[in-house]
Design a protein around this motif. Structure first.
Motif, PDB file in Angstrom:
ATOM      1  N   ASP A   8     -86.322  13.173 -28.165  1.00 61.75           N
ATOM      2  CA  ASP A   8     -87.452  14.090 -28.123  1.00 61.75           C
ATOM      3  C   ASP A   8     -88.788  13.331 -28.070  1.00 61.75           C
ATOM      4  N   VAL A   9     -88.836  12.188 -27.375  1.00 59.22           N
ATOM      5  CA  VAL A   9     -90.054  11.401 -27.184  1.00 59.22           C
ATOM      6  C   VAL A   9     -90.262  11.235 -25.682  1.00 59.22           C
ATOM      7  N   PRO A  10     -91.309  11.818 -25.085  1.00 59.18           N
ATOM      8  CA  PRO A  10     -91.448  11.830 -23.635  1.00 59.18           C
ATOM      9  C   PRO A  10     -91.644  10.442 -23.018  1.00 59.18           C
ATOM     10  N   ASN A  11     -92.344   9.515 -23.709  1.00 54.46           N
ATOM     11  CA  ASN A  11     -92.636   8.209 -23.136  1.00 54.46           C
ATOM     12  C   ASN A  11     -91.798   7.115 -23.762  1.00 54.46           C
ATOM     13  N   PHE A  12     -90.543   7.467 -24.085  1.00 49.44           N
ATOM     14  CA  PHE A  12     -89.688   6.485 -24.784  1.00 49.44           C
ATOM     15  C   PHE A  12     -89.441   5.236 -23.924  1.00 49.44           C
ATOM     16  N   HIS A  13     -89.337   5.399 -22.608  1.00 53.55           N
ATOM     17  CA  HIS A  13     -89.022   4.250 -21.738  1.00 53.55           C
ATOM     18  C   HIS A  13     -90.267   3.433 -21.392  1.00 53.55           C
ATOM     19  N   SER A  14     -91.439   3.956 -21.723  1.00 53.70           N
ATOM     20  CA  SER A  14     -92.661   3.238 -21.322  1.00 53.70           C
ATOM     21  C   SER A  14     -92.832   1.956 -22.107  1.00 53.70           C
ATOM     22  N   PRO A  15     -93.369   0.883 -21.503  1.00 48.64           N
ATOM     23  CA  PRO A  15     -93.583  -0.387 -22.215  1.00 48.64           C
ATOM     24  C   PRO A  15     -94.554  -0.242 -23.374  1.00 48.64           C
ATOM     25  N   GLN A  16     -95.514   0.729 -23.258  1.00 53.55           N
ATOM     26  CA  GLN A  16     -96.471   0.885 -24.347  1.00 53.55           C
ATOM     27  C   GLN A  16     -95.783   1.311 -25.641  1.00 53.55           C
ATOM     28  N   PHE A  17     -94.702   2.011 -25.456  1.00 54.78           N
ATOM     29  CA  PHE A  17     -93.989   2.455 -26.663  1.00 54.78           C
ATOM     30  C   PHE A  17     -93.491   1.277 -27.487  1.00 54.78           C
ATOM     31  N   TRP A  18     -93.111   0.217 -26.843  1.00 54.60           N
ATOM     32  CA  TRP A  18     -92.520  -0.939 -27.522  1.00 54.60           C
ATOM     33  C   TRP A  18     -93.540  -2.032 -27.855  1.00 54.60           C
ATOM     34  N   GLU A  19     -94.820  -1.855 -27.453  1.00 51.96           N
ATOM     35  CA  GLU A  19     -95.792  -2.909 -27.668  1.00 51.96           C
ATOM     36  C   GLU A  19     -95.992  -3.215 -29.138  1.00 51.96           C
ATOM     37  N   GLY A  20     -96.017  -2.167 -29.941  1.00 49.02           N
ATOM     38  CA  GLY A  20     -96.290  -2.383 -31.362  1.00 49.02           C
ATOM     39  C   GLY A  20     -95.105  -2.909 -32.138  1.00 49.02           C
ATOM     40  N   TRP A  21     -93.934  -2.918 -31.491  1.00 46.63           N
ATOM     41  CA  TRP A  21     -92.719  -3.359 -32.205  1.00 46.63           C
ATOM     42  C   TRP A  21     -92.643  -4.877 -32.227  1.00 46.63           C
ATOM     43  N   LYS A  22     -92.407  -5.442 -33.400  1.00 51.22           N
ATOM     44  CA  LYS A  22     -92.131  -6.871 -33.514  1.00 51.22           C
ATOM     45  C   LYS A  22     -90.672  -7.122 -33.171  1.00 51.22           C
ATOM     46  N   ASP A  23     -90.357  -8.330 -32.940  1.00 50.32           N
ATOM     47  CA  ASP A  23     -88.960  -8.679 -32.698  1.00 50.32           C
ATOM     48  C   ASP A  23     -88.246  -8.704 -34.042  1.00 50.32           C
ATOM     49  N   ILE A  24     -87.593  -7.594 -34.359  1.00 52.13           N
ATOM     50  CA  ILE A  24     -87.056  -7.444 -35.711  1.00 52.13           C
ATOM     51  C   ILE A  24     -85.839  -8.314 -35.955  1.00 52.13           C
ATOM     52  N   SER A  25     -85.397  -9.023 -34.939  1.00 51.89           N
ATOM     53  CA  SER A  25     -84.286  -9.942 -35.167  1.00 51.89           C
ATOM     54  C   SER A  25     -84.765 -11.293 -35.678  1.00 51.89           C
ATOM     55  N   THR A  26     -86.089 -11.494 -35.753  1.00 46.17           N
ATOM     56  CA  THR A  26     -86.617 -12.778 -36.214  1.00 46.17           C
ATOM     57  C   THR A  26     -86.870 -12.749 -37.696  1.00 46.17           C
ATOM     58  N   LEU A  27     -86.950 -13.960 -38.291  1.00 46.41           N
ATOM     59  CA  LEU A  27     -87.188 -14.097 -39.721  1.00 46.41           C
ATOM     60  C   LEU A  27     -88.595 -13.652 -40.096  1.00 46.41           C
ATOM     61  N   CYS A  28     -89.545 -13.796 -39.170  1.00 41.92           N
ATOM     62  CA  CYS A  28     -90.939 -13.473 -39.468  1.00 41.92           C
ATOM     63  C   CYS A  28     -91.121 -11.990 -39.767  1.00 41.92           C
ATOM     64  N   PHE A  29     -90.453 -11.164 -38.960  1.00 40.47           N
ATOM     65  CA  PHE A  29     -90.566  -9.725 -39.180  1.00 40.47           C
ATOM     66  C   PHE A  29     -90.103  -9.343 -40.591  1.00 40.47           C
ATOM     67  N   TRP A  30     -88.952  -9.894 -40.962  1.00 38.32           N
ATOM     68  CA  TRP A  30     -88.393  -9.544 -42.276  1.00 38.32           C
ATOM     69  C   TRP A  30     -89.229 -10.131 -43.412  1.00 38.32           C
ATOM     70  N   LYS A  31     -89.857 -11.293 -43.176  1.00 34.57           N
ATOM     71  CA  LYS A  31     -90.736 -11.847 -44.206  1.00 34.57           C
ATOM     72  C   LYS A  31     -91.933 -10.939 -44.440  1.00 34.57           C
ATOM     73  N   ASN A  32     -92.524 -10.450 -43.357  1.00 33.41           N
ATOM     74  CA  ASN A  32     -93.650  -9.516 -43.499  1.00 33.41           C
ATOM     75  C   ASN A  32     -93.226  -8.246 -44.236  1.00 33.41           C
ATOM     76  N   LEU A  33     -92.030  -7.751 -43.882  1.00 35.86           N
ATOM     77  CA  LEU A  33     -91.546  -6.524 -44.520  1.00 35.86           C
ATOM     78  C   LEU A  33     -91.357  -6.714 -46.021  1.00 35.86           C
ATOM     79  N   PHE A  34     -90.722  -7.808 -46.408  1.00 36.92           N
ATOM     80  CA  PHE A  34     -90.434  -8.008 -47.831  1.00 36.92           C
ATOM     81  C   PHE A  34     -91.661  -8.453 -48.625  1.00 36.92           C
ATOM     82  N   VAL A  35     -92.664  -9.034 -47.962  1.00 38.25           N
ATOM     83  CA  VAL A  35     -93.952  -9.269 -48.643  1.00 38.25           C
ATOM     84  C   VAL A  35     -94.535  -7.938 -49.099  1.00 38.25           C
ATOM     85  N   PHE A  36     -94.442  -6.968 -48.218  1.00 34.11           N
ATOM     86  CA  PHE A  36     -94.929  -5.628 -48.562  1.00 34.11           C
ATOM     87  C   PHE A  36     -94.154  -5.041 -49.752  1.00 34.11           C
ATOM     88  N   VAL A  37     -92.817  -5.225 -49.756  1.00 35.78           N
ATOM     89  CA  VAL A  37     -91.990  -4.735 -50.864  1.00 35.78           C
ATOM     90  C   VAL A  37     -92.366  -5.430 -52.165  1.00 35.78           C
TER      91      VAL A  37
END
Length: 1470
Positions: A8-37
């Motif tokens: 139910d997201v009209p622009n799901f395939h658009s590149p802009q949709f994914w721009e804000g996403w970090k590469d969640i398979s990397t250690l950096c993403f998870w470090k940022n997440l757990f710093v917040f926790v």
């Protein structure tokens, strides 16, 4: 690759949709997440710390120095009285280790710099916040002993769980990095891996929620008073409603049960430790709510069966709507997974337009759907059980109230055994239906979602699946009809069995005395065989249903795939797996259809039965008109009264009654047997239906029934009967009712507990307690139905003089009597005569519901030192013994069928997995790829495998059903034989409700539930092994996480089982008091109504319902608590597997097999929850087997027959009875009741046995019949030692006419000749007295009806039946145990003449309170306190002035003169 409508997201395939996403398979993403926790945790800590500082400073202002010193002393003492467990010490070490590890990592990082790709500030912030968090956690851990905290706060538990997740995530990423880069471990990776192990231990501690700190409750430093107060407060706090005070999070996670589990783990739970239920579920609240609903419906639609259904619907609709919402959401969430299978297979096949991100989105979607499904599933299950509990409480309370209000005619159509069946069996089936209601509206939702998913993937082929599903559902109609028909027959057969069982238990003593116990054993076996035959027919229908629906998913899938092949639709791997996943999701609701049909049929039949019962006629409130005492001087007035027990009868029971009783009058009522004396009292009470005329009374009533009605409890409770205790009035009542001497003999005085129906008391004691109850009531009008017949001459004279003519001299009294010496003092004498036929003569039958054929020995002889005869129901503690399981599994063919059943299901599971594996392997990966085999061959193999599955399920179900029923039958036979062969002491100390509970509820569990549950326990294990086998094909690293998860599951099971097991036992035990209280109240309904105690007894019933609901509510809540945690664990395993599949490189596995693994993984949570739930539930269900086994191993009385020691056929010829040094006691720890009895009763002589109440007269007779075995000495009859022959050989040669006459439901012939030994002519010849005349008046003659307890015959007429039995049996030894106490003098004279003539050549032993019945005996035996005082001819005893017998004669002769002269005498005939 994704469909937009899916998210139910009209622009799901658009590149802009994914721009804000970090590469969640990397250690950096998870470090940022757990710093917040970490920052959240640190903030929560400082906020709590600031709050405590502020609160403490405020309290300090108001504390004195003395308080400060006391608190310091208390704190010091508390520190000395706590214990630190291993878990606390381990937590402390783990925190310290993690602190050191993180400190080392931070120092190394600052010195060497980052070796990864993360920004420097990110790495520094991550290491710093983590170090601060562990410092804070270590400080908190070290401070826990100071605070004496036994529970971890939710903040700490959340933090520990997130730390475990962080460590696991970092370790997985590190391992993935090492595999991809093929490099050596770096320092930071070492620290991550080392940290994982202490984090796992802390994770387990967080799940437990306890700190490992406990108080030493046994410390001698605590003041005794303080300990007692603390204990009392603790019990009180535990009894409060945990559910009612829970917050939203606790309700969602069921953590409000944690305190109960903590208590249950420390020790076996007791009833007073189980918390209360919430107010909205209390019996009082739901009873009033249902009553309001029922009244509203009755006003609109009248009272009929549909009205009962409407009332139940209105009562449950709000809660049911909430449950339905949860159920629909759970059903919807369960189909999210199958709808995404195609996308996931495409992703695994290499279509990764957005890299790993799309895979992680799919994983999050899968996981989110499973979590929502788990939460909603648990909530609707819990809500359904809660609703069932409320419905049960409402129905039981209304059935009870109805029982107190039933009219006399309705009582004949609904016996106590049937109504007990309503409470124990029918209501249980209705509560089962409440749980299955959600399946009814879930089924169309699930089928609609399944068809939608199939149509999305298979297009037109889905309609074939819909058609196949419709065909399967169409099979419901004939199956449901057959199930309903068979359930009606089963319940009818069960009613007959339970009615007969209740009757046998109630009259067990007379069965043993008459040697009829074997005959009635065969009767109960025949009734059970009838029930068994209907059960087998019903189970055969269930077998057909099971075969159809176990094969339904394979039939539907075969039809769907076959249609796709015919229309040329490509069956790609993704489509096949999505369809298989859908079929597997559809499998569960389809599998529940057989159970649903069975439950619907059972519930409908049971609901109809209860609805019919609730529509029965009640006592009319306008029969008797109440006149204020200030308006009249007439207390009782009957004007042209016409009364009839049977409203359809042509001849009334009483007609043209004109009676006015002025205030303070004494009215005596006399007449022949069956002439309507008791009926006259009944019409004054409003019990006898009024056909015409008026009945008016002015003032309160007190009633004493002819057959004593005693409630379980102590003596004082029976006397005050719910009224406030007034010491002065109570002492006076006890004195005038001649109970003081009895109280002195009782171990606990008037607080001594008495048995069911006063079974351990003499007839005189019961009657005097009943009279005392009426006297203490201080009523205006007293109605006494021949209460003096059970009393000896001295006691009867004293009671009449001190009570009726003393304490009650100013009261209005109407008393029925057969003793002419009590007539002269009456102001008015009513003499009734009989003109009507037997059908119209109901006399006092409405009062004789309880047959009081009980022991006549003193109460004190059966009491232990605490004054208790009836002990608490036997309850096992700890886990159910393996012997119980073994006994059940090996009952049929030594357990040889069990391996065959397991093997059949194993083959079924193998074939089912093989069929799915075949479709996944052989199907092409895409529409452009060719299949590995031809489509026809692919489909043919699949069909063959499916047919094999169905045949295996048929074989398994057939054996299982047959073996289950045979096992149930074997257990019933063992229990029945054990109970009926038990000694009378067992029945004296065991309320019949306990036996009936086992014979109804527990037996129903064995009949219909236990075999299936045991089988499903094994089936679930086999299914989950199949799932693991499939998943291990691709996601084999999942085994690494399965090990700790399985360990946690086992720990949870061990934590759950002790509490759940004891809750199940307590709920079973608390069911018996409800049945017992109902049977007791039903028997004494007339007395309860007469004393105006309906509300009090109804409130007691509500309390008993709540006592049962408390453990039952917490039992099913505990199941949901356990299941919720298992769901979360299985979801975690599933998510881990998906993440693993997403991160593994392409080509590492086959996408089709990986998709199949996901298909099976979708069911992992339900399978894991199912297997653990069944393992736990089976133990609580096996408690029914445990309880039946308890009553299958009762010590038996002596053998029925002893081969080699059988007396001659014509024994006894002379009838000489020789007692030698006889000593009898009722238990080893009790004093002897008979002491050194030595005498000889000459053959063919008549011996009268006299003595005051409790002198041992009836005990001597019990010893003669070996109801009680002699401790020392012998009894010989014609030189044969009766202790060396079988009980049947002994009792069948003796005859007895008991004081309390017993009739069984059936016919006149069946009651006179239950063994069917004599011809009709012989029966007519034997009944030459009044009974024969009564039978000849009825057109049915010997086939005249006898209702339950002989209610349609008067007490005197029942006594004539007993005489008829003795005349038929013609034994050479006859015993009369106060046999003519309930018969008028004229009939008594006829009976005595008949006995003298018919038994002139027999030995006769007579126990009598009427002296003239023994005065012409050949010998008189006088007993006192268990010893022989005198034994000689009456003439010789009368010659001695100091003779005890002479004193009794003198008392009898001066009885009338000792009573005041009459003031007015009149005679009236009606």
């Amino acid at each position: 690759m994704f469909h937009q409508d899916m998210f139910d997201v009209p622009n799901f395939h658009s590149p802009q949709f994914w721009e804000g996403w970090k590469d969640i398979s990397t250690l950096c993403f998870w470090k940022n997440l757990f710093v917040f926790v970490h920052l959240i945790f640190i903030s929560c800590f400082f906020v709590q710390l600031l709050w405590k500082i502020l609160s403490k400073s405020c309290r300090m202002r108001f504390r004195t120095n003395v308080e400060e010193m006391q608190n310091c002393t208390t704190d010091q003492r508390n520190l000395n009285c706590i214990r630190l467990s291993f878990s606390y010490q381990a937590a402390k070490v783990c925190c310290l280790l993690l602190l050191v590890t993180n400190l080392f990592g931070l120092v190394f990082f600052l010195l060497k710099g980052s070796q990864g790709n993360c920004k420097y500030i990110t790495s520094v912030l991550a290491e710093t916040t983590q170090l601060i968090s562990w410092i804070i956690l270590l400080v908190i851990t070290l401070n826990l002993p100071q605070t004496r905290s036994e529970k971890l706060s939710w903040v700490i538990r959340t933090w520990l769980i997130s730390s475990f997740l962080q460590s696991t995530t970092f370790t997985v990423i590190d391992i993935q990095s090492i595999l991809q880069e093929k490099s050596f471990l770096r320092i930071e990776q070492y620290t991550d891996i080392i940290s994982l192990f202490p984090c796992i231990l802390l994770f387990v501690i967080a799940l437990r929620g306890t700190t490992g700190i406990s108080s030493d409750s046994g410390s001698l430093r605590e003041p005794l008073l303080q300990m007692q107060t603390s204990k009392a407060n603790n019990v009180e706090s535990q009894r409060s409603s945990l559910y009612g005070s829970a917050n939203l999070l606790q309700l969602m996670t069921f953590s409000w049960l944690n305190p109960l589990f903590a208590t249950g783990r420390r020790k076996p739970l007791e009833q007073n430790e189980v918390p209360d239920i919430d107010k909205n579920s209390s019996a009082e609240f739901v009873s009033h709510s249902f009553d309001s609903c029922l009244n509203n419906v009755k006003e609109r639609y009248g009272l009929r069966t549909s009205s009962i259904y409407r009332a139940i619907f209105v009562f449950i609709r709000k809660k049911a709507a909430i449950n339905a919402s949860f159920a629909v959401v759970a059903a919807g969430a369960s189909y999210v997974g199958p709808s995404l299978i195609v996308n996931f297979v495409k992703f695994l096949g290499g279509e990764r337009q957005h890299g790993l991100r799309s895979g992680y989105v799919l994983v999050l979607t899968f996981l989110g759907a499973k979590v929502v499904e788990s939460v909603c599933q648990r909530q609707w299950n819990f809500g359904a059980q809660q609703l069932a509990m409320r419905v049960r409480a409402a129905l039981i309370s209304h059935i009870y109230k109805k029982g107190l209000e039933l009219s006399s005619e309705s009582r004949q159509s609904h016996t106590s055994g049937e109504i007990i069946n309503y409470i124990s069996v029918d209501i249980q089936r209705i509560t089962d239906l409440m749980w299955h209601l959600n399946i009814i509206w879930m089924l169309p939702v699930q089928i609609s979602l399944a068809i939608y998913v199939l149509h999305k993937n298979l297009g037109v082929g889905s309609f074939a699946g819909l058609a196949a599903t419709t065909m399967v559902m169409a099979c419901n109609i004939p199956i449901t009809r057959a199930q309903k028909r068979f359930q009606s027959r089963i319940m009818k057969a069960k009613d007959e069995r339970m009615k007969a069982t209740a009757e046998v238990l109630r009259n067990m003593k007379i069965l043993k005395l008459q040697a009829w116990d074997i005959q009635y054993l065969h009767k109960l076996e025949a009734l059970r065989n009838t029930e068994y035959n209907w059960l087998w027919r019903s189970e055969r229908v269930q077998l057909i249903s099971s075969f159809i629906f176990w094969g339904a998913p394979m039939f539907i899938s075969a039809a769907t795939f076959g249609t796709c092949i015919l229309i040329g639709l490509p069956l790609t791997t993704g489509r096949v797996l999505s369809a298989l996943a859908t079929f597997r999701m559809l499998q569960e609701p389809i599998f529940t259809i057989p159970d649903l049909l069975s439950v619907l049929a059972q519930g409908k039949v049971s609901a109809d039965r209860i609805a019919k019962y609730l529509q029965e006629d009640e006592m009319k409130s306008d029969v008797v008109e109440i006149v204020p005492r200030t308006e009249t001087e007439i207390d009782v007035e009957i004007d042209h009264g016409i009364f009839c027990w049977n409203k359809d009868s042509v001849y009334p029971t009483l007609e043209n009654i004109q009676l006015k009783v002025h205030r303070g009058m004494k009215v005596a009522i006399c007449g022949t047997v069956g002439s309507g004396k008791s009926s006259l009292l009944s019409c004054i009470l409003g019990e006898l239906p009024k056909m015409g005329g008026k009945v008016k009374i002015s003032g309160s009533k007190a009633y004493v029934s002819q057959s004593p009605w005693i409630i379980s409890g102590n003596v004082r409770e029976n006397i005050i009967f719910g009224n406030p205790f007034d010491s002065e009035k109570y002492e006076k009542t006890v004195e005038v009712c001649a109970l003081k001497k009895d109280f002195e003999l009782f171990p606990n005085g008037d607080l001594t507990e008495i048995g069911e129906r006063g079974i351990n008391m003499s007839g005189g004691q019961k009657q005097r307690i009943q009279i005392a109850r009426a006297v203490y009531q201080d009523a205006d009008i007293y109605l006494l139905d021949d209460p003096f017949s059970a009393l000896d001459a001295h006691t009867g004279t004293q009671l009449f003089k001190d009570c009726l003519m003393g304490t009650l001299r100013d009261k209005t009294i109407l008393y029925v009597t057969h003793q002419v010496e009590f007539l002269p003092v009456a102001d008015l004498i009513l003499a009734s005569s009989s003109h009507d036929s037997i059908e119209e003569k109901k006399s006092s039958s409405s009062f004789q519901i309880i047959d009081t054929q009980e022991s006549k020995h003193d109460l004190c002889q059966d009491m232990d030192n605490r004054g208790r005869l009836i002990q608490d129901e036997e309850r096992e503690k700890g886990s159910v013994s393996k012997d119980v399981y073994w006994a059940y599994l090996t009952a049929v063919q030594g357990g040889a069928m069990v391996p065959i059943i397991v093997l059949a299901h194993s083959i079924f599971q193998i074939l089912q997995v093989a069929s799915n594996y075949w479709m996944a392997w052989a199907s092409p990966s895409s529409a452009t790829t060719e299949s590995a085999v031809g489509l026809k061959f692919l489909f043919m193999v699949y069909v063959l495998l499916s047919v094999g599955c169905s045949l295996c399920s048929l074989i398994r179900a057939t054996i299982l059903i047959k073996v289950g029923l045979l096992t149930s039958q074997i257990f019933f036979q063992k229990m029945l034989h054990s109970v009926l062969r038990a000694p009378m002491s067992f029945f004296d100390s065991t309320p019949s409700g306990r036996i009936l509970n086992r014979a109804s509820t527990d037996q129903s569990v064995l009949d219909l539930e236990l075999a299936a549950r045991l089988a499903w326990c094994a089936f679930s294990v086999i299914q989950i092994l199949g799932t693991i086998a499939v998943m291990s094909q691709v996601a084999w690293p999942t085994f690494a996480i399965l090990i700790p998860v399985s360990a946690i599951c086992i720990w949870y099971q061990q934590y759950y089982i002790p509490t759940a097991r004891e809750l199940a036992r307590l709920s079973e035990i608390q069911r018996s008091p409800i049945l017992h209280h109902f049977a007791e109240s039903f028997a004494g309904a007339t007395t309860i109504r007469a004393f105006g105690q309906k509300d009090r007894f109804s409130n007691t019933n509500l309390d008993l319902i709540d006592n049962y609901s408390r453990p039952w509510f917490h039992d099913f809540s505990a199941v949901e608590w356990f299941s919720f945690r298992l769901d979360l664990l299985s979801n975690f395993v599933f998510a881990f597997s998906l993440i693993l599949l997403v991160n593994l490189p392409e080509g590492f596995f086959s996408p089709s097999i990986a998709g199949l693994a996901v298909t099976y993984g979708l069911n992992l949570n339900s399978q894991l929850a199912t297997i653990i739930w069944f393992i736990c539930n089976i133990e609580t269900t096996m408690i029914s087997v445990e309880r039946i086994l308890q009553y299958s191993r009762i010590p038996s009385e002596a053998p029925v027959l002893i081969e080699g020691c059988r007396p001659p056929t014509n024994w006894p010829q002379v009838g000489t009875i020789c007692f030698k040094n006889l000593e009898v006691r009722y238990a080893e720890h009790l004093p002897s009741v008979l002491k050194n009895i030595t005498c000889t009763v000459p053959g063919r002589k008549q011996v009268g046995i006299v003595g005051r109440t409790g002198s041992g007269k009836s005990t001597l007779i019990q010893a003669l019949f070996r109801i009680v075995e002699p401790r020392e000495g012998t009894i010989q009859i014609d030189d044969v030692d009766i202790c060396k022959i079988g009980l049947h050989d002994l009792r069948s040669k003796l005859s007895i006419i008991p004081q309390d006459p017993i009739l069984f439901e059936g016919t006149v012939r069946g009651n006179l000749d239950p063994l069917e030994e004599y011809s009709d002519s012989r029966i007519w010849e034997a009944n030459k007295c009044q009974l024969g005349d009564l039978m000849r008046q009825d057109s049915k003659k010997l086939d005249s009806t006898v209702t339950e307890n002989g209610e349609n015959w008067s007490v005197g007429q029942r006594q004539l039946f007993c005489l008829g039995r003795a005349l038929l049996k013609r034994s050479n030894i006859l015993v009369l145990d106060e046999a003519t106490a309930s018969i008028d003098s004229a009939t008594d004279a006829i009976i005595q003449a008949t006995i003298r003539h018919e038994f002139r050549d027999c030995t006769i032993l007579i126990i009598a309170h009427r002296i003239h019945t023994v005065i012409d005996s050949d010998l008189i035996l006088v007993l006192s306190e268990g010893s022989i005082v005198e034994y000689d001819k009456p003439s010789k005893l009368l010659e001695r002035e100091d003779s005890s017998f002479a004193k009794l004669i003198k008392e009898y002769s001066t009885r009338s003169q000792s009573i005041h002269n009459p003031t007015h005498t009149a005679t009236k005939t009606s």
